[in-house]
Every structure is written in C-alpha cells, then in structure tokens.
Design a protein around this motif. Sequence first.
Motif, short mmCIF file in Angstrom:
data_model
loop_
_atom_site.label_atom_id
_atom_site.label_comp_id
_atom_site.label_asym_id
_atom_site.label_seq_id
_atom_site.Cartn_x
_atom_site.Cartn_y
_atom_site.Cartn_z
N GLU A 33 0.83 -1.19 0.00
CA GLU A 33 0.00 0.00 0.00
C GLU A 33 0.87 1.25 0.00
OE1 GLU A 33 -2.57 -0.21 3.37
OE2 GLU A 33 -3.66 -1.95 2.62
N LEU A 34 1.96 1.21 0.74
CA LEU A 34 2.86 2.34 0.79
C LEU A 34 3.50 2.60 -0.57
CD1 LEU A 34 4.85 2.20 4.15
CD2 LEU A 34 3.57 4.10 3.23
N ASP A 35 3.98 1.54 -1.19
CA ASP A 35 4.63 1.68 -2.48
C ASP A 35 3.67 2.24 -3.52
OD1 ASP A 35 6.98 0.76 -1.44
OD2 ASP A 35 6.71 -1.31 -2.13
N GLU A 36 2.46 1.73 -3.52
CA GLU A 36 1.49 2.18 -4.51
C GLU A 36 1.12 3.64 -4.29
OE1 GLU A 36 -1.85 -0.41 -4.26
OE2 GLU A 36 -0.72 -2.16 -4.87
N ASP A 37 0.88 4.00 -3.06
CA ASP A 37 0.43 5.38 -2.79
C ASP A 37 1.54 6.39 -3.02
OD1 ASP A 37 -2.03 4.44 -2.13
OD2 ASP A 37 -1.68 4.44 0.03
N ILE A 38 2.69 6.15 -2.44
CA ILE A 38 3.76 7.13 -2.50
C ILE A 38 4.36 7.19 -3.91
CG2 ILE A 38 6.07 7.70 -1.65
CD1 ILE A 38 5.16 6.66 1.07
N LEU A 39 4.68 6.03 -4.46
CA LEU A 39 5.34 6.02 -5.77
C LEU A 39 4.40 6.46 -6.89
CD1 LEU A 39 7.52 2.81 -5.46
CD2 LEU A 39 8.20 5.19 -5.17
N ALA A 40 3.12 6.25 -6.72
CA ALA A 40 2.18 6.67 -7.75
C ALA A 40 2.05 8.18 -7.77
CB ALA A 40 0.83 6.02 -7.52
N SER A 41 2.24 8.81 -6.64
CA SER A 41 2.08 10.26 -6.58
C SER A 41 3.33 11.02 -7.03
CB SER A 41 1.69 10.69 -5.16
OG SER A 41 2.75 10.38 -4.28
N ILE A 42 4.49 10.35 -7.09
CA ILE A 42 5.73 11.01 -7.48
C ILE A 42 6.01 10.68 -8.95
CG2 ILE A 42 8.22 11.16 -7.08
CD1 ILE A 42 7.68 10.36 -4.18
N SER A 43 6.18 11.73 -9.73
CA SER A 43 6.49 11.51 -11.15
C SER A 43 8.00 11.40 -11.33
CB SER A 43 5.92 12.64 -11.99
OG SER A 43 6.62 13.84 -11.70
N ASP A 44 8.40 10.88 -12.46
CA ASP A 44 9.83 10.70 -12.74
C ASP A 44 10.54 12.04 -12.83
OD1 ASP A 44 9.54 7.99 -12.75
OD2 ASP A 44 9.22 7.85 -14.94
N GLU A 45 9.90 13.02 -13.41
CA GLU A 45 10.52 14.33 -13.56
C GLU A 45 10.76 14.98 -12.19
OE1 GLU A 45 7.69 16.36 -15.91
OE2 GLU A 45 8.16 15.25 -17.73
N THR A 46 9.80 14.85 -11.28
CA THR A 46 9.94 15.41 -9.94
C THR A 46 11.08 14.75 -9.20
OG1 THR A 46 7.54 15.67 -9.92
CG2 THR A 46 8.66 15.97 -7.82
N LEU A 47 11.21 13.43 -9.37
CA LEU A 47 12.28 12.69 -8.71
C LEU A 47 13.64 13.12 -9.25
CD1 LEU A 47 12.97 10.51 -6.65
CD2 LEU A 47 12.69 8.82 -8.47
N GLU A 48 13.76 13.30 -10.56
CA GLU A 48 15.01 13.73 -11.17
C GLU A 48 15.38 15.14 -10.71
OE1 GLU A 48 15.08 13.35 -15.41
OE2 GLU A 48 14.48 11.26 -15.32
N ASP A 49 14.39 16.03 -10.66
CA ASP A 49 14.65 17.40 -10.20
C ASP A 49 15.14 17.41 -8.75
OD1 ASP A 49 13.92 18.45 -12.61
OD2 ASP A 49 11.85 18.90 -12.00
N TYR A 50 14.57 16.57 -7.94
CA TYR A 50 14.98 16.51 -6.53
C TYR A 50 16.40 16.00 -6.42
CZ TYR A 50 15.27 14.97 -1.68
OH TYR A 50 15.68 14.77 -0.39
#
Length: 178
Positions: free
Chosen positions: A146-163
């Motif tokens: 449930e954690l993986d689905e909720d958190i990872l679904a809300s973060i896009s690849d572009e946001t992760l790269e920018d961070y």
Amino acid sequence: MNEKIKHTINFINQKAGKNCGFSVPQNYFEEVEERINTSVFIDSLPKKKTFNTPGDYFDTFETQILSRLATEQTTETKVISLRKRVLQYIPLAAAASVLLFIGINYFNAQKITFEDITITDIESWYENGYGNIDNSELAATLNTSELDEDILASISDETLEDYLNSVDTPTLINEIEQ
C-alpha cells in the motif's frame, strides 16, 4: 519660701474639707442626657387621640370572628399540595432536558474524517503519550504494498530527477544513513 508652700498646702486642705456651696446630685452627668431626650420625646407626642374604635367594637368582636370562622368552614378551599405541583413540572423538566441534550449534540456535532487529521495532530498525540505503538508494531500494521502504490504513484519521474539534481550528494547520503 518654705513658709509660702506650707501656707498654700494648708489653704488647699481647708478648702477640700469644706463645702464650697456647689453640689451635684449623685449620677447627675450619667443621667442628664437620657432625661433631656425623654422630655423632648414626650413633648413631641401628639396631644389628641389619633386612633378611635367604635363604641361597641369590643362587645361584638368575638361574635364577628366566630361568624367569619363558621362561613370559612362551610366553603372548602382548594389546596394544591407541593407534591402535586412538583409532579406537574417533572414531565416539562424531562422534555426540556432531552431537547437541551439533543440541541447541544446537534449544534456541536462535527464530523471528523481522516482528511481532517493532520500529521502534527498525530505527532502531538504520540508525544503526549497517548500512543503505545513501537516501530515493529507500526511496521506490521502498515502493508508495504500500500505504501509503495500510494507514494510512488504520486511522485512523477521528472519530480524525482529534479529533486536528485537539486540535492547535493553529501546531504543525500546523510538522509539515507538516518
């Protein structure tokens, strides 16, 4: 000089032993104020009769009272006891208290959902000692899928790269180690 003092003492002794002509009755000064007040009060009283009773009032007084008592005994007066009066108001008081209870609960009812609870509320709840869950119990309660689905679904690849590009490497390593 001694002779003058001796004559003065003798003169005073002679005067003290003699009656000088002025005398005051015993307790005069204690009673004079009361006597004056009494005489002023007596002078202020009216000199004529102010209350008059009819000529045969005291002769017929007893018969008048007995006749009134006889008429009052024949007519029954309605007496409402205190118990009956209180019993009349009990249903009214019960209804008022029920309405008050419903009114308070209706107007103060706030629907609290999980969206209304903030992370700071949960943190303060645990900090004040209301929560007794340790990390192992918390981990067993939360399902990782449930954690993986909720958190990872809300973060896009572009946001992760920018961070990752914005954070310097030593800070990132420190965050991972903690």
